[in-house]
Scaffold this motif. Structure first.
Motif, PDB file in Angstrom:
ATOM      1  N   SER A 160       0.841  -1.189   0.000  1.00 28.54           N
ATOM      2  CA  SER A 160       0.000   0.000   0.000  1.00 28.54           C
ATOM      3  C   SER A 160       0.875   1.237   0.000  1.00 28.54           C
ATOM      4  O   SER A 160       1.866   1.316   0.724  1.00 28.54           O
ATOM      5  N   ARG A 161       0.482   2.170  -0.823  1.00 29.87           N
ATOM      6  CA  ARG A 161       1.242   3.412  -0.972  1.00 29.87           C
ATOM      7  C   ARG A 161       0.546   4.535  -0.191  1.00 29.87           C
ATOM      8  O   ARG A 161      -0.675   4.682  -0.251  1.00 29.87           O
ATOM      9  N   ILE A 162       1.331   5.318   0.521  1.00 32.05           N
ATOM     10  CA  ILE A 162       0.831   6.486   1.233  1.00 32.05           C
ATOM     11  C   ILE A 162       1.549   7.708   0.665  1.00 32.05           C
ATOM     12  O   ILE A 162       2.776   7.784   0.699  1.00 32.05           O
ATOM     13  N   ASP A 163       0.781   8.654   0.111  1.00 31.63           N
ATOM     14  CA  ASP A 163       1.342   9.862  -0.484  1.00 31.63           C
ATOM     15  C   ASP A 163       1.252  11.031   0.496  1.00 31.63           C
ATOM     16  O   ASP A 163       0.192  11.288   1.067  1.00 31.63           O
ATOM     17  N   PHE A 164       2.364  11.737   0.638  1.00 30.55           N
ATOM     18  CA  PHE A 164       2.462  12.898   1.514  1.00 30.55           C
ATOM     19  C   PHE A 164       2.584  14.157   0.673  1.00 30.55           C
ATOM     20  O   PHE A 164       3.356  14.200  -0.286  1.00 30.55           O
ATOM     21  N   ASP A 165       1.840  15.191   1.028  1.00 32.41           N
ATOM     22  CA  ASP A 165       1.987  16.496   0.382  1.00 32.41           C
ATOM     23  C   ASP A 165       3.213  17.198   0.954  1.00 32.41           C
ATOM     24  O   ASP A 165       3.376  17.295   2.167  1.00 32.41           O
ATOM     25  N   ILE A 166       4.086  17.686   0.064  1.00 33.25           N
ATOM     26  CA  ILE A 166       5.262  18.430   0.498  1.00 33.25           C
ATOM     27  C   ILE A 166       5.288  19.772  -0.224  1.00 33.25           C
ATOM     28  O   ILE A 166       4.605  19.972  -1.224  1.00 33.25           O
ATOM     29  N   GLU A 167       6.100  20.708   0.275  1.00 30.52           N
ATOM     30  CA  GLU A 167       6.053  22.081  -0.208  1.00 30.52           C
ATOM     31  C   GLU A 167       6.908  22.314  -1.441  1.00 30.52           C
ATOM     32  O   GLU A 167       6.713  23.293  -2.157  1.00 30.52           O
ATOM     33  N   TRP A 168       7.877  21.440  -1.702  1.00 27.84           N
ATOM     34  CA  TRP A 168       8.795  21.680  -2.820  1.00 27.84           C
ATOM     35  C   TRP A 168       8.522  20.650  -3.923  1.00 27.84           C
ATOM     36  O   TRP A 168       7.903  19.614  -3.688  1.00 27.84           O
ATOM     37  N   PRO A 169       8.979  20.928  -5.160  1.00 29.71           N
ATOM     38  CA  PRO A 169       8.756  19.969  -6.249  1.00 29.71           C
ATOM     39  C   PRO A 169       9.342  18.613  -5.888  1.00 29.71           C
ATOM     40  O   PRO A 169      10.416  18.556  -5.278  1.00 29.71           O
ATOM     41  N   PRO A 170       8.610  17.535  -6.226  1.00 28.60           N
ATOM     42  CA  PRO A 170       7.398  17.441  -7.051  1.00 28.60           C
ATOM     43  C   PRO A 170       6.089  17.514  -6.268  1.00 28.60           C
ATOM     44  O   PRO A 170       5.055  17.030  -6.734  1.00 28.60           O
ATOM     45  N   LYS A 171       6.127  18.092  -5.071  1.00 31.95           N
ATOM     46  CA  LYS A 171       4.940  18.366  -4.261  1.00 31.95           C
ATOM     47  C   LYS A 171       4.348  17.128  -3.573  1.00 31.95           C
ATOM     48  O   LYS A 171       3.283  17.213  -2.971  1.00 31.95           O
ATOM     49  N   HIS A 172       4.989  15.985  -3.695  1.00 32.02           N
ATOM     50  CA  HIS A 172       4.520  14.799  -2.971  1.00 32.02           C
ATOM     51  C   HIS A 172       5.707  13.871  -2.744  1.00 32.02           C
ATOM     52  O   HIS A 172       6.726  13.958  -3.439  1.00 32.02           O
ATOM     53  N   ALA A 173       5.579  13.002  -1.768  1.00 27.23           N
ATOM     54  CA  ALA A 173       6.546  11.935  -1.508  1.00 27.23           C
ATOM     55  C   ALA A 173       5.764  10.698  -1.087  1.00 27.23           C
ATOM     56  O   ALA A 173       4.696  10.805  -0.483  1.00 27.23           O
ATOM     57  N   ALA A 174       6.306   9.532  -1.404  1.00 29.07           N
ATOM     58  CA  ALA A 174       5.579   8.289  -1.153  1.00 29.07           C
ATOM     59  C   ALA A 174       6.314   7.418  -0.138  1.00 29.07           C
ATOM     60  O   ALA A 174       7.545   7.336  -0.125  1.00 29.07           O
TER      61      ALA A 174
END
Length: 331
Positions: free
Chosen positions: A16-30
Motif C-alpha cells: 500500500s502506498r501512502i502519499d504525503f503532500d510536500i512544499e517543494w517539487p514534485p509536491k509529494h513523496a511516497a
C-alpha cells in the motif's frame, strides 16, 4: 493524501502506498507499507504535522495502527523520507538504514561547514551567500540527526542481503541523488520488485543532489551513472519509487534517466561555450535562468565534474572560485 495498493501475481501480499503532500517539487513523496503478518514501512514521509496525520490515516485505511508496524527501512536521509521515523520508532518499530548514512549523520558540523565554504566559493558564492548555505546545511544535519538518530537505528551494508521481519532485501548502492542512497530489491509473490526511493523515477530524473554543496558535489552526475550501472541488467518486474507513479518499465526508465543525465551534461557544455570563462553559478543562471532551487546549481556542479573528467572543459581558480572554459587543445 492518496492511498492505493499494488499486489503481486497471487495477490497474497499487498503493498500500500501512502502519499504525503510536500512544499517543494514534485509536491509529494511516497512511503510504502508491505502488508504482511509483521508489516514493514519503506520510508516515512516528511516531518510536518500534516504528515503524521497522513501516515495515521493511511495505516487506518488498511486496518493497521502505528503499533502494528514492525520495522521501518530508510532508502536515504532526505527529510521527505525520514520525517516520521521518530513517530514510528516511538510506537515500537525497529528502524533500518544504510550504515554509511548513519555514519554521515555523526559528522562534525565544523567539518561540514568547511566543505560548504570551500565548495561554495568554488561555485561562485561570496560572503553572506556562503554563510547562508552553511547555516542551511548544518541545520539540515542537526534536523536529520534528530529524525534518524544513528544510535537508535540498525545498520545494513550495501551488497549484503539482510532480513527484516522475515523478508529478505537486497540493498543496492544507488548514489547520485544522495550519495549513500539504497535501492531495496525483494521477491514479492512471484515478482521481483524494487523500492527505488529517489534513484529511479519514471516521469522525471531526480536532481543530482548527492552530497549537497559539499566535498564530492562535482561527482554527482558520475555517481548517478554508477547507480544506473548497478541497476542495469537486473530482472525487475515492478518499481515502487519515492515520487511519481508505480511503474513496470524498469529498463526504459534506466535508459531515460541516462538520457536525461546526458542532456544535462550537453546543456552545461553549451552554457560553458556561451558564457565561459564563468563560475558554476553563472553557468547555472545561463542554463536555467533564475536559480530558484539548490538542485539547479548542484546539477551544474555534477555535470561540470563529468565534463572535466571527459576532458571537454577545464577551469582556473581565482580567489577560490572556479572559472570554466573549453579545454585548450594540446600543442
Amino acid at each position: 493524501m492518496e492511498e492505493q495498493s499494488e499486489r503481486g501475481a497471487t495477490e497474497e501480499t499487498a503493498v500500500s502506498r501512502i502519499d504525503f503532500d510536500i512544499e517543494w517539487p514534485p509536491k509529494h513523496a511516497a512511503a510504502y507499507l508491505v502488508e504482511e503478518p509483521t508489516p514493514i514501512l519503506i520510508d516515512t514521509g516528511d516531518p510536518e504535522d500534516r504528515a503524521e496525520t497522513t501516515i495515521r490515516e493511511g495505516l487506518t485505511a488498511r486496518g493497521y495502527d502505528l503499533e502494528d508496524i514492525a520495522a521501518v527501512i530508510v532508502t536515504h536521509p532526505h527529510s521527505d523520507h525520514i520525517g516520521q521515523v521518530p513517530l514510528l520508532r516511538e510506537a515500537g518499530a525497529t528502524v533500518h538504514a544504510p550504515r554509511p548514512v548513519l555514519e554521515q549523520l555523526e559528522r562534525e558540523p565544523a567539518d561540514l561547514a568547511a566543505g560548504i565554504r570551500e565548495i561554495g566559493r568554488s561555485a561562485g558564492y561570496r560572503g553572506e551567500a556562503i554563510e547562508r548555505e552553511t547555516e542551511r546545511a548544518t541545520s539540515s544535519l542537526e534536523r536529520n540527526r534528530r529524525l534518524l538518530a544513528p544510535e537508535e537505528a540498525v545498520p545494513f551494508e550495501f551488497g549484503d542481503p539482510f532480513t527484516v521481519a522475515g523478508r529478505a532485501f537486497d540493498p543496492i548502492h544507488t548514489p547520485g541523488h544522495q550519495v549513500h542512497h539504497a535501492g531495496l530489491a525483494t521477491d514479492l509473490d512471484g515478482e521481483r520488485v524494487l523500492f527505488s526511493g529517489d534513484a529511479l523515477i519514471e516521469p522525471f530524473r531526480p536532481g543530482a543532489i548527492n552530497v549537497g554543496l559539499d566535498y564530492g558535489a562535482y561527482d554527482a552526475v558520475d555517481d548517478f551513472h554508477r547507480a544506473m550501472d548497478r541497476l542495469e541488467g537486473r530482472a525487475v518486474d515492478r518499481v515502487f519509487p519515492g515520487h511519481g507513479p508505480v511503474f513496470t518499465d524498469y529498463d526504459g526508465t534506466i535508459e531515460s534517466t541516462r538520457s536525461a543525465l546526458e542532456s544535462l551534461t550537453a546543456e552545461t557544455l553549451e552554457a560553458v561555450s556561451s558564457v565561459g570563462p564563468a563560475t558554476p553559478l553563472e553557468i547555472t543562471r545561463h542554463r536555467t535562468g533564475e536559480v530558484r532551487h539548490p538542485a539547479q546549481l548542484l546539477d551544474t556542479l555534477g555535470a561540470l565534474g563529468t565534463l572535466e573528467g571527459r576532458d571537454r572543459i577545464e577551469y582556473e581558480v581565482r580567489d577560490g572560485a572556479r572559472y570554466y572554459s573549453f579545454r585548450k587543445a594540446s600543442p
